[in-house]
Design a protein around this motif. Structure first.
Motif, PDB file in Angstrom:
ATOM      1  N   ALA A   1       0.825  -1.207   0.000  1.00 42.59           N
ATOM      2  CA  ALA A   1       0.000   0.000   0.000  1.00 42.59           C
ATOM      3  C   ALA A   1       0.862   1.260   0.000  1.00 42.59           C
ATOM      4  O   ALA A   1       1.857   1.336   0.722  1.00 42.59           O
ATOM      5  N   TYR A   2       0.464   2.216  -0.811  1.00 40.82           N
ATOM      6  CA  TYR A   2       1.144   3.508  -0.963  1.00 40.82           C
ATOM      7  C   TYR A   2       0.271   4.598  -0.347  1.00 40.82           C
ATOM      8  O   TYR A   2      -0.957   4.621  -0.552  1.00 40.82           O
ATOM      9  N   PHE A   3       0.898   5.493   0.409  1.00 41.06           N
ATOM     10  CA  PHE A   3       0.217   6.648   0.975  1.00 41.06           C
ATOM     11  C   PHE A   3       1.077   7.875   0.713  1.00 41.06           C
ATOM     12  O   PHE A   3       2.307   7.801   0.744  1.00 41.06           O
ATOM     13  N   SER A   4       0.424   9.009   0.483  1.00 44.44           N
ATOM     14  CA  SER A   4       1.190  10.235   0.263  1.00 44.44           C
ATOM     15  C   SER A   4       0.466  11.426   0.885  1.00 44.44           C
ATOM     16  O   SER A   4      -0.762  11.413   1.042  1.00 44.44           O
ATOM     17  N   GLY A   5       1.258  12.441   1.242  1.00 46.18           N
ATOM     18  CA  GLY A   5       0.698  13.695   1.716  1.00 46.18           C
ATOM     19  C   GLY A   5      -0.343  13.520   2.798  1.00 46.18           C
ATOM     20  O   GLY A   5      -0.117  12.875   3.823  1.00 46.18           O
ATOM     21  N   TYR A   6      -1.533  14.071   2.553  1.00 44.31           N
ATOM     22  CA  TYR A   6      -2.576  14.123   3.577  1.00 44.31           C
ATOM     23  C   TYR A   6      -3.264  12.791   3.838  1.00 44.31           C
ATOM     24  O   TYR A   6      -4.085  12.695   4.758  1.00 44.31           O
ATOM     25  N   SER A   7      -2.950  11.755   3.065  1.00 44.58           N
ATOM     26  CA  SER A   7      -3.517  10.437   3.382  1.00 44.58           C
ATOM     27  C   SER A   7      -2.790   9.788   4.553  1.00 44.58           C
ATOM     28  O   SER A   7      -3.125   8.673   4.957  1.00 44.58           O
ATOM     29  N   PHE A   8      -1.790  10.490   5.115  1.00 46.91           N
ATOM     30  CA  PHE A   8      -1.051   9.959   6.266  1.00 46.91           C
ATOM     31  C   PHE A   8      -1.981   9.581   7.412  1.00 46.91           C
ATOM     32  O   PHE A   8      -1.696   8.664   8.188  1.00 46.91           O
ATOM     33  N   GLU A   9      -3.094  10.313   7.555  1.00 47.86           N
ATOM     34  CA  GLU A   9      -3.957  10.105   8.725  1.00 47.86           C
ATOM     35  C   GLU A   9      -4.579   8.710   8.729  1.00 47.86           C
ATOM     36  O   GLU A   9      -4.814   8.138   9.804  1.00 47.86           O
ATOM     37  N   TYR A  10      -4.838   8.139   7.549  1.00 49.02           N
ATOM     38  CA  TYR A  10      -5.429   6.801   7.494  1.00 49.02           C
ATOM     39  C   TYR A  10      -4.373   5.734   7.788  1.00 49.02           C
ATOM     40  O   TYR A  10      -4.668   4.720   8.434  1.00 49.02           O
ATOM     41  N   LEU A  11      -3.157   5.975   7.361  1.00 42.39           N
ATOM     42  CA  LEU A  11      -2.045   5.092   7.722  1.00 42.39           C
ATOM     43  C   LEU A  11      -1.777   5.160   9.221  1.00 42.39           C
ATOM     44  O   LEU A  11      -1.533   4.128   9.869  1.00 42.39           O
ATOM     45  N   GLN A  12      -1.847   6.369   9.774  1.00 39.24           N
ATOM     46  CA  GLN A  12      -1.609   6.534  11.211  1.00 39.24           C
ATOM     47  C   GLN A  12      -2.686   5.837  12.035  1.00 39.24           C
ATOM     48  O   GLN A  12      -2.390   5.197  13.043  1.00 39.24           O
ATOM     49  N   LYS A  13      -3.932   5.926  11.587  1.00 37.89           N
ATOM     50  CA  LYS A  13      -5.020   5.251  12.299  1.00 37.89           C
ATOM     51  C   LYS A  13      -4.853   3.736  12.240  1.00 37.89           C
ATOM     52  O   LYS A  13      -5.198   3.026  13.179  1.00 37.89           O
ATOM     53  N   ALA A  14      -4.301   3.257  11.132  1.00 40.54           N
ATOM     54  CA  ALA A  14      -4.149   1.804  10.960  1.00 40.54           C
ATOM     55  C   ALA A  14      -2.990   1.245  11.765  1.00 40.54           C
ATOM     56  O   ALA A  14      -3.094   0.167  12.363  1.00 40.54           O
ATOM     57  N   PHE A  15      -1.852   1.983  11.820  1.00 39.54           N
ATOM     58  CA  PHE A  15      -0.641   1.406  12.413  1.00 39.54           C
ATOM     59  C   PHE A  15       0.044   2.277  13.463  1.00 39.54           C
ATOM     60  O   PHE A  15       0.971   1.803  14.129  1.00 39.54           O
ATOM     61  N   ASN A  16      -0.343   3.544  13.577  1.00 35.04           N
ATOM     62  CA  ASN A  16       0.208   4.432  14.610  1.00 35.04           C
ATOM     63  C   ASN A  16       1.739   4.430  14.593  1.00 35.04           C
ATOM     64  O   ASN A  16       2.401   4.123  15.583  1.00 35.04           O
ATOM     65  N   ILE A  17       2.327   4.808  13.453  1.00 33.02           N
ATOM     66  CA  ILE A  17       3.782   4.711  13.311  1.00 33.02           C
ATOM     67  C   ILE A  17       4.489   6.066  13.365  1.00 33.02           C
ATOM     68  O   ILE A  17       5.701   6.112  13.501  1.00 33.02           O
ATOM     69  N   PHE A  18       3.746   7.180  13.246  1.00 31.49           N
ATOM     70  CA  PHE A  18       4.388   8.483  13.132  1.00 31.49           C
ATOM     71  C   PHE A  18       4.440   9.247  14.453  1.00 31.49           C
ATOM     72  O   PHE A  18       3.514   9.160  15.270  1.00 31.49           O
ATOM     73  N   GLU A  19       5.517  10.006  14.639  1.00 31.33           N
ATOM     74  CA  GLU A  19       5.603  11.014  15.696  1.00 31.33           C
ATOM     75  C   GLU A  19       5.887  12.351  15.010  1.00 31.33           C
ATOM     76  O   GLU A  19       6.704  12.421  14.091  1.00 31.33           O
ATOM     77  N   TYR A  20       5.189  13.421  15.430  1.00 33.36           N
ATOM     78  CA  TYR A  20       5.280  14.713  14.757  1.00 33.36           C
ATOM     79  C   TYR A  20       6.011  15.742  15.618  1.00 33.36           C
ATOM     80  O   TYR A  20       6.015  15.651  16.852  1.00 33.36           O
ATOM     81  N   PHE A  21       6.600  16.728  14.964  1.00 31.42           N
ATOM     82  CA  PHE A  21       7.199  17.849  15.683  1.00 31.42           C
ATOM     83  C   PHE A  21       6.093  18.642  16.386  1.00 31.42           C
ATOM     84  O   PHE A  21       5.092  19.006  15.766  1.00 31.42           O
ATOM     85  N   ASP A  22       6.272  18.884  17.682  1.00 30.27           N
ATOM     86  CA  ASP A  22       5.289  19.634  18.478  1.00 30.27           C
ATOM     87  C   ASP A  22       3.889  19.033  18.370  1.00 30.27           C
ATOM     88  O   ASP A  22       2.886  19.734  18.504  1.00 30.27           O
ATOM     89  N   ASN A  23       3.839  17.723  18.071  1.00 32.94           N
ATOM     90  CA  ASN A  23       2.570  16.999  17.989  1.00 32.94           C
ATOM     91  C   ASN A  23       1.622  17.604  16.953  1.00 32.94           C
ATOM     92  O   ASN A  23       0.400  17.596  17.117  1.00 32.94           O
ATOM     93  N   PHE A  24       2.198  18.163  15.872  1.00 35.44           N
ATOM     94  CA  PHE A  24       1.389  18.809  14.829  1.00 35.44           C
ATOM     95  C   PHE A  24       2.014  18.487  13.474  1.00 35.44           C
ATOM     96  O   PHE A  24       3.165  18.852  13.218  1.00 35.44           O
ATOM     97  N   PRO A  25       1.284  17.794  12.570  1.00 35.30           N
ATOM     98  CA  PRO A  25       1.901  17.319  11.327  1.00 35.30           C
ATOM     99  C   PRO A  25       1.988  18.344  10.193  1.00 35.30           C
ATOM    100  O   PRO A  25       2.787  18.171   9.271  1.00 35.30           O
ATOM    101  N   TYR A  26       1.170  19.416  10.225  1.00 35.54           N
ATOM    102  CA  TYR A  26       1.047  20.304   9.059  1.00 35.54           C
ATOM    103  C   TYR A  26       2.006  21.490   9.153  1.00 35.54           C
ATOM    104  O   TYR A  26       1.611  22.647   9.038  1.00 35.54           O
TER     105      TYR A  26
END
Length: 406
Positions: free
Chosen positions: A134-159
């Motif tokens: 599966a490929y994800f890009s840009g703003y589709s990150f949120e569905y990948l994050q909901k599925a696997f919870n793999i990302f950590e963001y700067f200041d807890n804010f991705p944008y």
């Protein structure tokens, strides 16, 4: 006269019945065709993956965002592209009624549908763990994050990304594929997704970039294995045709080609050191990639999904190590390296046809015989059981040998 009118009426009635039935059959035929391809793309507004797949001659089906709720649909495919911009903004789902002076009413469009994101996440999770890519890009990150919870963001804010030219550092398979260590990426819109770190993943591109809270350094593209499937996520989707984009598309669309080669390496108890998928396009004379070598024994496994190739293995000084021109779609090369280094694999097509995908897997370690370490482990297990049985017979099976006293 009455008979003629009756005949005409009957014909009209039959036509009225036949036309909807024919239309129904046509719709059913279209639905039956869906899923015949093995690649699916979720319709999006930003990342034009479908245009790239067309250019690469990779057949695919276009699905709606809501189809991600349904595992029965998604599981027909072996690769799914979930590009940036798959969701429809609420303002595009509104019917606004007004006259020249004022708004009269606002209502949701009749076809408005709110997708259940938890169902989407569950479908993605099951699809990947079951062996899909599966490929994800840009703003589709949120569905990948909901599925696997793999990302950590700067200041807890991705944008936090700002428009800029980013000098990306390439690593692992992306570097091997493109034969580059750096590449300029042009992120042309504010609010692109900035990632601080990823869990249990391989960062294939990272960079230093400006944010409203200062300069940050983090991943731009990653790959991750979950279950028997693979994920690729990229914050950058701005260029339609580049080595960066080409790697992303073929890695997901052709991931199935890698599986048999990886299984062959694992059968010989080797450690996989590189995984590449590509094809030759129109006007391209040859393909070339870098192969990283470990000290000692190395093996290069090659598989072509369609065409045969002449294959040259070239050392880092561009001297020929081995050349083969065989009409075989599967080939294996053994290379002994005195130290850690690299070589190149160069591929010449045997026919004028183009766009047939091929896969290359490199692995390190001696090829003694298949499943050698499993065999040794099994033998140790047998010896341990034999020793335990002997101890049991010597000390326990005879029981108490003394005399009972009354």
């Amino acid at each position: 006269m009455k008979k003629g009118i009756a005949s005409i009426s009957f014909a009209i009635i039959m036509a009225g019945a036949i036309v909807p039935a024919a239309a129904g059959r046509t719709d059913a035929a279209k639905k039956s065709l869906l899923g015949r391809n093995r690649v699916a793309v979720i319709k999006s507004r930003y990342d034009m993956v479908d245009a790239v797949l067309d250019n690469f001659h990779i057949p695919y089906d276009i699905l709606k965002f809501r189809d991600l709720e349904n595992p029965g649909i998604i599981n027909r495919y072996r690769a799914v592209f979930v590009p940036s911009g798959i969701d429809t903004p609420l303002e595009e789902s509104l019917d606004i009624f007004a006259n020249a002076v004022r708004y009269k009413s606002v209502a949701l469009k009749p076809d408005f549908y709110e997708v259940d994101e938890e169902k989407v996440a569950k479908t993605i999770r099951q699809f990947v763990k079951g062996g899909g890519s599966a490929y994800f890009s840009g703003y589709s990150f949120e569905y990948l994050q909901k599925a696997f919870n793999i990302f950590e963001y700067f200041d807890n804010f991705p944008y936090m990304g700002m428009p800029a030219r980013v000098e990306a550092v390439l690593d692992h398979d992306l570097s091997r594929f493109s034969m580059k260590n750096r590449m300029a990426l042009y992120l042309d819109h504010p609010g692109w997704i900035t990632i601080k770190s990823v869990e249990d993943s391989e960062v294939i591109a990272y960079g230093t970039f400006e944010t409203p809270r200062g300069v940050r350094t983090g991943p731009i593209s990653i790959t991750a294995r979950r279950g028997s499937g693979e994920i690729l996520y990229t914050s950058y989707d701005g260029t339609l045709f580049s080595a960066f984009r080409r790697f992303n598309i073929y890695r997901i669309a052709g991931a199935y080609l890698l599986k048999s080669l990886e299984s062959a390496a694992w059968k010989w108890n080797q450690r996989v050191t590189g995984r590449l998928v590509d094809s030759l396009h129109r006007l391209e004379f040859a393909g070339m990639h870098r192969i990283d070598l470990e000290e000692g024994e190395n093996t290069i496994y090659f598989h072509s999904g369609r065409d045969c190739y002449q294959i040259d293995i070239i050392d880092k000084d561009q001297s020929l190590i081995e050349s083969r021109d065989l009409f075989k779609r599967d080939q294996i090369f053994s290379i002994r390296s005195p130290s850690k280094g690299y070589c190149y694999i160069k591929l010449y097509p045997s026919a004028a046809a183009r766009y047939g995908m091929y896969a290359v897997v490199s692995a390190a370690g001696m090829r003694i015989f298949p499943y050698f370490y499993q065999f040794i482990g099994a033998m140790i297990g047998v010896l341990a059981v034999g020793a335990a049985v002997k101890v049991y017979r010597l000390f326990l099976i005879k029981g108490y040998s003394g005399r009972w006293r009354g």
